[in-house]
Write a protein that holds these residues in place. Structure first.
Motif, PDB file in Angstrom:
ATOM      1  N   GLU A   1      -4.279  -0.930 -84.015  1.00 48.52           N
ATOM      2  CA  GLU A   1      -3.199  -1.293 -84.928  1.00 48.52           C
ATOM      3  C   GLU A   1      -3.648  -1.157 -86.379  1.00 48.52           C
ATOM      4  OE1 GLU A   1      -2.911  -4.459 -81.518  1.00 48.52           O
ATOM      5  OE2 GLU A   1      -4.467  -3.516 -82.732  1.00 48.52           O
ATOM      6  N   SER A   2      -2.676  -0.933 -87.250  1.00 50.75           N
ATOM      7  CA  SER A   2      -2.920  -0.914 -88.683  1.00 50.75           C
ATOM      8  C   SER A   2      -1.622  -1.252 -89.400  1.00 50.75           C
ATOM      9  CB  SER A   2      -3.427   0.455 -89.137  1.00 50.75           C
ATOM     10  OG  SER A   2      -2.472   1.465 -88.859  1.00 50.75           O
TER      11      SER A   2
ATOM     12  N   THR B   1      -3.596  -6.997 -85.800  1.00 43.49           N
ATOM     13  CA  THR B   1      -3.582  -6.861 -87.249  1.00 43.49           C
ATOM     14  C   THR B   1      -2.857  -8.063 -87.839  1.00 43.49           C
ATOM     15  OG1 THR B   1      -3.036  -5.361 -89.093  1.00 43.49           O
ATOM     16  CG2 THR B   1      -1.445  -5.452 -87.289  1.00 43.49           C
TER      17      THR B   1
END
Length: 125
Positions: free
Chosen positions: A6-7, A119
């Protein structure tokens, strides 16, 4: 082995927007439905949204319906979560996950077999 990364998390003011991305490794991304969950401190992990294999079917938790949009790009093996009109109660660690279930919507964490590392999303008031 499948890896989900994830980002896109961060700090945003209430009413703002963020777009989360989840990139998957492997060549079978388009064979699986994907979901987003979140977990706030001291709370259980909760379902946020789910998208079918082709992206044609989506499902949302009532708490985010109308504000969040889940989408996917199978050519890029990536699933997205567009979050608008963010509220302080949206503050949590957000996780993407893969499910092999095709008949049920898959609202529970145990229905997912691979998870990203999460995240952090923080919404200030």
């Amino acid at each position: 082995q499948v890896q989900l990364v994830e980002s896109g998390g961060g700090l945003v003011q209430a009413g703002g927007s963020l777009r989360l991305s989840c990139a998957a490794s492997g060549r079978t991304f388009s064979n699986y439905a994907m979901g987003w969950f979140r977990q706030a401190p001291g709370k259980e992990r909760e379902f946020v949204a789910r998208i079918g294999k082709s992206g044609g079917s989506t499902y949302y938790a009532d708490s985010v319906k109308g504000r969040f949009t889940i989408s996917r790009d199978n050519a890029k093996s990536t699933v997205y979560l567009q979050m608008n009109s963010l509220k302080p109660e949206d503050t949590a660690v957000y996780y993407c996950a893969r499910t092999s279930r095709t008949i049920t919507i898959a609202l529970m964490p145990w229905e997912y077999d691979y998870w990203g590392q999460g995240t952090q999303v923080t919404v200030s008031s």
